[in-house]
Motif scaffolding. Structure first.
Motif, PDB file in Angstrom:
ATOM      1  N   VAL A  32      44.023 -10.085   7.516  1.00  0.00           N
ATOM      2  CA  VAL A  32      44.610  -8.437   6.295  1.00  0.00           C
ATOM      3  C   VAL A  32      44.901  -8.264   4.769  1.00  0.00           C
ATOM      4  O   VAL A  32      44.574  -7.053   4.777  1.00  0.00           O
ATOM      5  CB  VAL A  32      45.902  -8.336   7.558  1.00  0.00           C
ATOM      6  N   ASP A  33      45.099  -8.734   3.985  1.00  0.00           N
ATOM      7  CA  ASP A  33      45.868  -8.567   2.908  1.00  0.00           C
ATOM      8  C   ASP A  33      44.104  -7.951   1.775  1.00  0.00           C
ATOM      9  O   ASP A  33      44.603  -6.959   1.400  1.00  0.00           O
ATOM     10  CB  ASP A  33      45.570  -9.760   2.227  1.00  0.00           C
ATOM     11  N   GLU A  72      44.371  -3.988   2.849  1.00  0.00           N
ATOM     12  CA  GLU A  72      45.148  -3.412   3.207  1.00  0.00           C
ATOM     13  C   GLU A  72      44.840  -3.006   1.340  1.00  0.00           C
ATOM     14  O   GLU A  72      44.825  -1.802   1.029  1.00  0.00           O
ATOM     15  CB  GLU A  72      46.198  -3.744   2.960  1.00  0.00           C
ATOM     16  N   SER A  73      44.417  -3.473   1.012  1.00  0.00           N
ATOM     17  CA  SER A  73      43.816  -3.787  -0.944  1.00  0.00           C
ATOM     18  C   SER A  73      42.543  -2.190  -0.792  1.00  0.00           C
ATOM     19  O   SER A  73      42.816  -1.198  -1.257  1.00  0.00           O
ATOM     20  CB  SER A  73      43.814  -5.070  -1.376  1.00  0.00           C
ATOM     21  N   ILE A  94      42.697  -0.321   1.433  1.00  0.00           N
ATOM     22  CA  ILE A  94      42.516   0.849   1.443  1.00  0.00           C
ATOM     23  C   ILE A  94      43.678   1.769   0.819  1.00  0.00           C
ATOM     24  O   ILE A  94      43.259   2.932   0.378  1.00  0.00           O
ATOM     25  CB  ILE A  94      43.748   0.645   2.844  1.00  0.00           C
ATOM     26  N   LEU A  95      44.492   0.538  -0.047  1.00  0.00           N
ATOM     27  CA  LEU A  95      44.845   1.461  -1.497  1.00  0.00           C
ATOM     28  C   LEU A  95      43.672   2.024  -2.305  1.00  0.00           C
ATOM     29  O   LEU A  95      43.753   2.876  -2.882  1.00  0.00           O
ATOM     30  CB  LEU A  95      46.009   0.525  -2.395  1.00  0.00           C
ATOM     31  N   THR A 110      50.169   1.503   5.359  1.00  0.00           N
ATOM     32  CA  THR A 110      49.112   0.932   4.923  1.00  0.00           C
ATOM     33  C   THR A 110      49.035  -0.746   5.325  1.00  0.00           C
ATOM     34  O   THR A 110      47.960  -1.361   5.920  1.00  0.00           O
ATOM     35  CB  THR A 110      48.876   0.686   3.361  1.00  0.00           C
ATOM     36  N   GLY A 111      49.902  -1.051   5.454  1.00  0.00           N
ATOM     37  CA  GLY A 111      50.038  -2.475   6.079  1.00  0.00           C
ATOM     38  C   GLY A 111      49.709  -1.694   7.854  1.00  0.00           C
ATOM     39  O   GLY A 111      48.521  -3.118   8.150  1.00  0.00           O
ATOM     40  N   ALA A 119      46.448  -1.670   7.823  1.00  0.00           N
ATOM     41  CA  ALA A 119      45.262  -2.954   7.604  1.00  0.00           C
ATOM     42  C   ALA A 119      45.181  -3.910   8.819  1.00  0.00           C
ATOM     43  O   ALA A 119      44.138  -4.406   9.318  1.00  0.00           O
ATOM     44  CB  ALA A 119      46.359  -4.201   6.187  1.00  0.00           C
ATOM     45  N   TYR A 120      46.773  -3.404   9.954  1.00  0.00           N
ATOM     46  CA  TYR A 120      46.199  -5.007  11.341  1.00  0.00           C
ATOM     47  C   TYR A 120      45.189  -3.945  11.966  1.00  0.00           C
ATOM     48  O   TYR A 120      44.749  -4.922  12.442  1.00  0.00           O
ATOM     49  CB  TYR A 120      47.929  -4.726  11.619  1.00  0.00           C
ATOM     50  N   ILE A 125      47.590  -5.051  -4.597  1.00  0.00           N
ATOM     51  CA  ILE A 125      48.690  -5.136  -3.496  1.00  0.00           C
ATOM     52  C   ILE A 125      49.521  -6.344  -5.044  1.00  0.00           C
ATOM     53  O   ILE A 125      48.738  -7.365  -5.561  1.00  0.00           O
ATOM     54  CB  ILE A 125      48.024  -5.861  -2.391  1.00  0.00           C
TER      55      ILE A 125
END
Length: 173
Positions: free
Chosen positions: A31-32, A35-36, A38-39, A49-50, A53-54, A124
């Motif tokens: 997931v991390d 999310e990165s 996405i950012l 965003t968390g 990401a999930y 992140i």
């Protein structure tokens, strides 16, 4: 099969997930990095965003399982809705879901790992030890659908090879 990791940041879940993937021949969806990305795409950090990401990780895991492979999900999965997300995915796809939870019983080792880790996730920030200590209050007891699924809890102060052997046996059982 879907194997969902769970545990606080710095507890060793990604390390166990990566080695477990090699041992059992399953890809890891983490997931991390999602999310990165996405950012990096310009989505504001004040957006959920968390959660996004999930959901992206769930979509990728769905595609992997539909292709006939198992998958390991690398995520904190701190609360019942996050954990239950994987159970519901498994039910939709008709595959077994198992959880591998990591914890580090030695606070000094946990803190040292967290302070020394360097990931290439530009967007992140690495959590501080203080943030991890605070997140202990938010790490929910196991409940809901996930509580009914097989779960292995690993204390990551043990040698990595022993942890991976335990997790591989659990996944294969």
């Amino acid at each position: 099969m879907l194997v969902a990791m769970a545990g606080l940041p710095g507890s060793g879940k990604s390390t166990v997930a990566e080695e477990l993937a090699r041992a059992v021949g399953m890809p890891v969806v983490s997931v991390d990095p999602v999310e990165s990305a996405i950012l990096r795409a310009g989505i504001d950090a004040d957006q959920p965003t968390g959660l996004a990401a999930y959901l992206v990780a769930e979509t990728i895991a769905d595609a992997v399982v539909r292709s006939g492979q198992g998958v390991i999900i690398d995520a904190v999965n701190a609360v019942a809705p996050a954990r239950d997300q994987w159970v519901l995915l498994g039910e939709r796809l008709g595959v077994e879901v198992r959880f591998v939870e990591t914890l580090c019983s030695d606070a000094n080792v946990h803190r040292q790992r967290l302070e020394q880790r360097r990931r290439d996730l530009v967007h992140i920030a690495e959590p501080t030890w203080h943030a991890v200590e605070q997140s202990l209050d938010e790490y929910a007891p196991w409940s809901g659908l996930a509580e009914t699924r097989p779960r292995l809890t690993l204390d990551t102060v043990q040698p990595l090879a022993a942890l991976v052997a335990q997790a591989a046996a659990f996944v294969r059982s």
